[in-house]
Scaffold this motif. Structure first.
Motif, PDB file in Angstrom:
ATOM      1  N   LEU A   9     -66.363   2.580 -48.092  1.00  0.00           N
ATOM      2  CA  LEU A   9     -65.399   3.666 -48.278  1.00  0.00           C
ATOM      3  C   LEU A   9     -64.628   3.922 -46.984  1.00  0.00           C
ATOM      4  O   LEU A   9     -63.406   4.039 -46.983  1.00  0.00           O
ATOM      5  CB  LEU A   9     -66.093   4.940 -48.723  1.00  0.00           C
ATOM      6  CG  LEU A   9     -65.088   6.052 -49.046  1.00  0.00           C
ATOM      7  CD1 LEU A   9     -64.461   5.823 -50.416  1.00  0.00           C
ATOM      8  CD2 LEU A   9     -65.696   7.407 -48.966  1.00  0.00           C
ATOM      9  N   LEU A  10     -65.358   3.973 -45.856  1.00  0.00           N
ATOM     10  CA  LEU A  10     -64.689   4.244 -44.584  1.00  0.00           C
ATOM     11  C   LEU A  10     -63.674   3.157 -44.274  1.00  0.00           C
ATOM     12  O   LEU A  10     -62.539   3.428 -43.902  1.00  0.00           O
ATOM     13  CB  LEU A  10     -65.727   4.333 -43.457  1.00  0.00           C
ATOM     14  CG  LEU A  10     -66.615   5.574 -43.507  1.00  0.00           C
ATOM     15  CD1 LEU A  10     -67.651   5.538 -42.409  1.00  0.00           C
ATOM     16  CD2 LEU A  10     -65.773   6.834 -43.395  1.00  0.00           C
ATOM     17  N   ALA A  11     -64.093   1.903 -44.471  1.00  0.00           N
ATOM     18  CA  ALA A  11     -63.170   0.791 -44.213  1.00  0.00           C
ATOM     19  C   ALA A  11     -61.970   0.895 -45.145  1.00  0.00           C
ATOM     20  O   ALA A  11     -60.835   0.689 -44.744  1.00  0.00           O
ATOM     21  CB  ALA A  11     -63.885  -0.534 -44.419  1.00  0.00           C
ATOM     22  N   GLY A  12     -62.243   1.280 -46.376  1.00  0.00           N
ATOM     23  CA  GLY A  12     -61.169   1.384 -47.355  1.00  0.00           C
ATOM     24  C   GLY A  12     -60.192   2.483 -47.016  1.00  0.00           C
ATOM     25  O   GLY A  12     -58.991   2.349 -47.229  1.00  0.00           O
ATOM     26  N   LEU A  13     -60.702   3.581 -46.452  1.00  0.00           N
ATOM     27  CA  LEU A  13     -59.818   4.686 -46.091  1.00  0.00           C
ATOM     28  C   LEU A  13     -58.826   4.217 -45.032  1.00  0.00           C
ATOM     29  O   LEU A  13     -57.668   4.602 -45.042  1.00  0.00           O
ATOM     30  CB  LEU A  13     -60.623   5.884 -45.569  1.00  0.00           C
ATOM     31  CG  LEU A  13     -61.532   6.531 -46.609  1.00  0.00           C
ATOM     32  CD1 LEU A  13     -62.179   7.772 -46.030  1.00  0.00           C
ATOM     33  CD2 LEU A  13     -60.756   6.869 -47.862  1.00  0.00           C
ATOM     34  N   GLY A  14     -59.301   3.351 -44.147  1.00  0.00           N
ATOM     35  CA  GLY A  14     -58.399   2.761 -43.154  1.00  0.00           C
ATOM     36  C   GLY A  14     -57.316   1.965 -43.857  1.00  0.00           C
ATOM     37  O   GLY A  14     -56.135   2.075 -43.532  1.00  0.00           O
ATOM     38  N   ALA A  15     -57.734   1.207 -44.864  1.00  0.00           N
ATOM     39  CA  ALA A  15     -56.775   0.374 -45.587  1.00  0.00           C
ATOM     40  C   ALA A  15     -55.778   1.216 -46.363  1.00  0.00           C
ATOM     41  O   ALA A  15     -54.635   0.830 -46.545  1.00  0.00           O
ATOM     42  CB  ALA A  15     -57.518  -0.554 -46.547  1.00  0.00           C
ATOM     43  N   LEU A  16     -56.198   2.417 -46.782  1.00  0.00           N
ATOM     44  CA  LEU A  16     -55.304   3.283 -47.544  1.00  0.00           C
ATOM     45  C   LEU A  16     -54.047   3.601 -46.757  1.00  0.00           C
ATOM     46  O   LEU A  16     -52.977   3.755 -47.311  1.00  0.00           O
ATOM     47  CB  LEU A  16     -56.007   4.606 -47.887  1.00  0.00           C
ATOM     48  CG  LEU A  16     -57.006   4.578 -49.041  1.00  0.00           C
ATOM     49  CD1 LEU A  16     -57.596   5.955 -49.223  1.00  0.00           C
ATOM     50  CD2 LEU A  16     -56.333   4.130 -50.311  1.00  0.00           C
ATOM     51  N   GLY A  17     -54.204   3.710 -45.445  1.00  0.00           N
ATOM     52  CA  GLY A  17     -53.073   4.076 -44.595  1.00  0.00           C
ATOM     53  C   GLY A  17     -51.939   3.083 -44.685  1.00  0.00           C
ATOM     54  O   GLY A  17     -50.797   3.411 -44.404  1.00  0.00           O
TER      55      GLY A  17
ATOM     56  N   LEU B  10     -55.817  16.656 -37.823  1.00  0.00           N
ATOM     57  CA  LEU B  10     -56.419  15.534 -38.554  1.00  0.00           C
ATOM     58  C   LEU B  10     -56.076  15.630 -40.028  1.00  0.00           C
ATOM     59  O   LEU B  10     -55.639  14.669 -40.662  1.00  0.00           O
ATOM     60  CB  LEU B  10     -57.943  15.552 -38.394  1.00  0.00           C
ATOM     61  CG  LEU B  10     -58.500  14.877 -37.154  1.00  0.00           C
ATOM     62  CD1 LEU B  10     -60.010  15.104 -37.069  1.00  0.00           C
ATOM     63  CD2 LEU B  10     -58.179  13.388 -37.171  1.00  0.00           C
ATOM     64  N   TRP B  11     -56.270  16.826 -40.587  1.00  0.00           N
ATOM     65  CA  TRP B  11     -56.013  17.004 -42.016  1.00  0.00           C
ATOM     66  C   TRP B  11     -54.558  16.715 -42.334  1.00  0.00           C
ATOM     67  O   TRP B  11     -54.246  16.059 -43.323  1.00  0.00           O
ATOM     68  CB  TRP B  11     -56.371  18.422 -42.458  1.00  0.00           C
ATOM     69  CG  TRP B  11     -56.042  18.639 -43.905  1.00  0.00           C
ATOM     70  CD1 TRP B  11     -56.797  18.266 -44.976  1.00  0.00           C
ATOM     71  CD2 TRP B  11     -54.851  19.217 -44.441  1.00  0.00           C
ATOM     72  NE1 TRP B  11     -56.146  18.584 -46.153  1.00  0.00           N
ATOM     73  CE2 TRP B  11     -54.952  19.172 -45.849  1.00  0.00           C
ATOM     74  CE3 TRP B  11     -53.693  19.775 -43.875  1.00  0.00           C
ATOM     75  CZ2 TRP B  11     -53.956  19.656 -46.694  1.00  0.00           C
ATOM     76  CZ3 TRP B  11     -52.690  20.255 -44.715  1.00  0.00           C
ATOM     77  CH2 TRP B  11     -52.839  20.194 -46.110  1.00  0.00           C
ATOM     78  N   HIS B  12     -53.645  17.215 -41.491  1.00  0.00           N
ATOM     79  CA  HIS B  12     -52.223  17.059 -41.763  1.00  0.00           C
ATOM     80  C   HIS B  12     -51.850  15.599 -41.993  1.00  0.00           C
ATOM     81  O   HIS B  12     -51.174  15.262 -42.966  1.00  0.00           O
ATOM     82  CB  HIS B  12     -51.404  17.633 -40.603  1.00  0.00           C
ATOM     83  CG  HIS B  12     -49.923  17.438 -40.758  1.00  0.00           C
ATOM     84  ND1 HIS B  12     -49.285  16.314 -40.286  1.00  0.00           N
ATOM     85  CD2 HIS B  12     -48.961  18.191 -41.364  1.00  0.00           C
ATOM     86  CE1 HIS B  12     -47.993  16.395 -40.580  1.00  0.00           C
ATOM     87  NE2 HIS B  12     -47.771  17.523 -41.237  1.00  0.00           N
ATOM     88  N   TRP B  13     -52.305  14.716 -41.119  1.00  0.00           N
ATOM     89  CA  TRP B  13     -51.879  13.309 -41.227  1.00  0.00           C
ATOM     90  C   TRP B  13     -52.657  12.555 -42.297  1.00  0.00           C
ATOM     91  O   TRP B  13     -52.089  11.726 -43.007  1.00  0.00           O
ATOM     92  CB  TRP B  13     -51.993  12.612 -39.865  1.00  0.00           C
ATOM     93  CG  TRP B  13     -51.063  13.246 -38.865  1.00  0.00           C
ATOM     94  CD1 TRP B  13     -51.397  13.982 -37.766  1.00  0.00           C
ATOM     95  CD2 TRP B  13     -49.620  13.213 -38.889  1.00  0.00           C
ATOM     96  NE1 TRP B  13     -50.281  14.422 -37.112  1.00  0.00           N
ATOM     97  CE2 TRP B  13     -49.164  13.962 -37.772  1.00  0.00           C
ATOM     98  CE3 TRP B  13     -48.667  12.636 -39.740  1.00  0.00           C
ATOM     99  CZ2 TRP B  13     -47.805  14.138 -37.495  1.00  0.00           C
ATOM    100  CZ3 TRP B  13     -47.312  12.815 -39.453  1.00  0.00           C
ATOM    101  CH2 TRP B  13     -46.900  13.562 -38.346  1.00  0.00           C
ATOM    102  N   ILE B  14     -53.980  12.836 -42.403  1.00  0.00           N
ATOM    103  CA  ILE B  14     -54.768  12.175 -43.457  1.00  0.00           C
ATOM    104  C   ILE B  14     -54.230  12.600 -44.823  1.00  0.00           C
ATOM    105  O   ILE B  14     -54.023  11.790 -45.728  1.00  0.00           O
ATOM    106  CB  ILE B  14     -56.268  12.532 -43.323  1.00  0.00           C
ATOM    107  CG1 ILE B  14     -56.845  11.882 -42.055  1.00  0.00           C
ATOM    108  CG2 ILE B  14     -57.048  12.085 -44.557  1.00  0.00           C
ATOM    109  CD1 ILE B  14     -58.261  12.326 -41.716  1.00  0.00           C
ATOM    110  N   ALA B  16     -51.230  13.719 -45.505  1.00  0.00           N
ATOM    111  CA  ALA B  16     -49.893  13.152 -45.729  1.00  0.00           C
ATOM    112  C   ALA B  16     -50.025  11.738 -46.281  1.00  0.00           C
ATOM    113  O   ALA B  16     -49.346  11.369 -47.246  1.00  0.00           O
ATOM    114  CB  ALA B  16     -49.091  13.151 -44.427  1.00  0.00           C
ATOM    115  N   GLY B  17     -50.930  10.939 -45.692  1.00  0.00           N
ATOM    116  CA  GLY B  17     -51.151   9.576 -46.182  1.00  0.00           C
ATOM    117  C   GLY B  17     -51.663   9.577 -47.604  1.00  0.00           C
ATOM    118  O   GLY B  17     -51.167   8.828 -48.468  1.00  0.00           O
ATOM    119  N   ALA B  18     -52.660  10.441 -47.886  1.00  0.00           N
ATOM    120  CA  ALA B  18     -53.237  10.487 -49.240  1.00  0.00           C
ATOM    121  C   ALA B  18     -52.173  10.903 -50.253  1.00  0.00           C
ATOM    122  O   ALA B  18     -52.072  10.325 -51.339  1.00  0.00           O
ATOM    123  CB  ALA B  18     -54.423  11.450 -49.282  1.00  0.00           C
ATOM    124  N   LEU B  19     -51.333  11.895 -49.897  1.00  0.00           N
ATOM    125  CA  LEU B  19     -50.319  12.377 -50.852  1.00  0.00           C
ATOM    126  C   LEU B  19     -49.266  11.314 -51.140  1.00  0.00           C
ATOM    127  O   LEU B  19     -48.792  11.196 -52.268  1.00  0.00           O
ATOM    128  CB  LEU B  19     -49.646  13.650 -50.328  1.00  0.00           C
ATOM    129  CG  LEU B  19     -50.457  14.947 -50.441  1.00  0.00           C
ATOM    130  CD1 LEU B  19     -49.598  16.136 -50.042  1.00  0.00           C
ATOM    131  CD2 LEU B  19     -51.012  15.152 -51.836  1.00  0.00           C
TER     132      LEU B  19
END
Lengths: 249, 225
Positions: A9-17, B10-14, B16-19
């Motif tokens: 999951l952690l690795a995947g979260l990086g990939a999500l970016g 941290l929340w702001h950028w994470i 933003a990416g998720a949205l």
């Protein structure tokens, strides 16, 4: 409950970016993250809704005017045409695999079992919903009659229909198999199941999206693992296009 | 004292990416059935209250229509978004950010406060990075944090047949599954509207400085760092 792969999951979260890359979903790390997220959804639903919680049931007047046919709308074989025309006198439902007493049931046998009638909502993965009354025996009672072996972990549904040259099939775990609303439906809104909705038999697995509800049912097979069935992902759409095996979301 | 706490940045950028992932994969999911309904059911385009456009590939994730992959992106990013929202709410309540900067008082709901807020944005030399949030900012951020973002989680959960048995009241409160789906779509575009305004106002009011404070935190009092 399957163990959760936290590193994935952690690795995947990086990939999500880097989501802008359109083929990234084929990346192994992304796939790990997707499967972990799917597993978390399943685990969370099981934790929150426990085994027996029912999907909502509706009153007769809340039904939709029709229930759309989707995917296979018929079975393309002379045997099916002939059976459809004559009320399926020779149709058999096999209960096989890891069971003590394999069964072969006619439609008459199935109608003679204790029945459950439920007005439930059908949710397609595409996003639409329809509400109808379904009637049939509970899968759990059939499995008990056949005597499920302790090694059995999954129930596989075999179907008569083919799409893109492949036989349709689906599978669920034993929690869903023994859920009270998991029935083998032979009636829709008080009439025999129509052709487009899977005549003569189809599954209702009410806490899942529509593609799990296998139509044109020919056999119910208890297995220990899904690895050797089809391409190993547990269902037709799972094998063909990567749809999620857990379809509760 | 930092203007923006580490948790906020941290929340702001994470988030933003998720949205962005949720938005683009959500457009693919919309393309799978481009009609919206009110109530529990809906499948006939003739019953739809809205016929949604087909979103082009350059806006969707993945670019070539693939509903299974879009659902993977959407349902994975949903965890990041929903857990992030929960964590930032706990953090905002714990570190005073909510009470100090976002909670509105009676005076924030007066026309005069809104006029003053607009006037201060037009005046040159006003230091946006250090001033407390004005009434309009508080109301906008409050609507986003208190209404729109939680509504995205609630309407998303309400569409899940596996979650519904745990909280059938949620689906009822939203008016049925197809209503939840419509509200999910409407709130998406409300958030897109907010995001456009948010980015535009940042660009007008000193983008380098404001983006900097959201990266390294900036300072609340005293000279700019």
């Amino acid at each position: 409950m399957t163990s959760i792969n936290r590193r994935g999951l952690l690795a995947g979260l990086g990939a999500l970016g880097a989501g802008a890359c359109s083929d990234l979903h084929k990346n192994e790390t992304a796939q790990d993250a997707f499967r972990t997220a799917e597993e978390w959804h399943r685990a969370a639903h099981r934790m929150l809704a426990v085994r027996e919680r029912l999907a909502p049931e509706y009153a007769p007047h809340e039904r939709s005017p029709d229930i759309r046919g989707n995917g296979s709308l018929t079975v393309d074989s002379p045997f099916y045409r002939e059976q459809l025309a004559s009320g399926f006198p020779a149709w058999r439902l096999a209960v096989s695999g890891l069971v003590r007493t394999p069964l072969s049931l006619s439609l008459e046998d199935i109608r003679a079992l204790p029945q459950r009638t439920q007005i439930t909502r059908h949710d397609c993965v595409e996003g639409w919903s329809a509400i109808a009354e379904w009637r049939g025996p509970q899968l759990g009672s059939l499995l008990d009659a056949a005597g499920l072996a302790p090694e059995a972990n999954f129930i596989v549904f075999r179907c008569a229909d083919e799409l893109y040259g492949r036989a349709y099939y689906e599978s669920i775990d034993l929690v869903d198999a023994y859920h009270p609303q998991t029935i083998i439906a032979h009636e829709l809104n008080g009439a025999p199941l129509p052709e487009k909705n899977g005549a003569p038999l189809r599954m209702r697995i009410e806490r899942h999206l529509g593609y799990k509800h296998a139509k044109y049912l020919t056999a119910i097979e208890a297995v220990a693992s899904l690895d050797d069935i089809g391409a190993g992902k547990g269902g037709f759409w799972e094998d063909l296009a990567g749809y999620q095996w857990y379809a509760g979301i | 004292m930092k203007r923006h706490a580490l948790s906020t940045r941290l929340w702001h950028w994470i988030n933003a990416g998720a949205l962005i992932i949720l938005f683009m994969s959500g457009l693919t999911i919309s393309n799978a059935h481009r009609w919206l309904y009110w109530g529990d059911y809906g499948f006939d385009p003739g019953d739809a209250w809205l016929n949604v456009m087909r979103f082009p590939g350059w806006l969707t994730l993945p670019a070539r229509y693939n509903l299974a992959a879009a659902r993977d992106w959407h349902n994975t990013a949903a965890w990041v978004f929903a857990l992030g929202l929960l964590i930032i709410w706990v953090a905002m309540l714990a570190n005073g950010h909510f009470r100090r900067d976002l909670a509105t008082g009676q005076r924030d709901w007066r026309l005069g406060a809104w006029r003053a807020a607009l006037a201060s944005h037009r005046s040159k030399g006003h230091d946006h990075a250090r001033a407390p949030y004005n009434a309009l900012q508080k109301i906008a951020y409050g609507a986003v944090f208190g209404v729109m973002l939680p509504l995205m989680v609630a309407t998303g959960l309400a569409m899940s047949p596996g979650f519904e048995p745990a909280a059938p009241w949620l689906v009822d409160a939203l008016g049925g599954r197809q209503s939840a789906r419509s509200l999910h779509f409407i709130t998406t575009w409300a958030l897109v509207g907010f995001a456009i305004g948010h980015v535009l106002l940042t660009l007008i009011s000193g983008p380098l400085h404001l983006i900097g404070t959201m990266l390294h935190g900036g300072t609340r009092e005293g000279a700019r760092t």
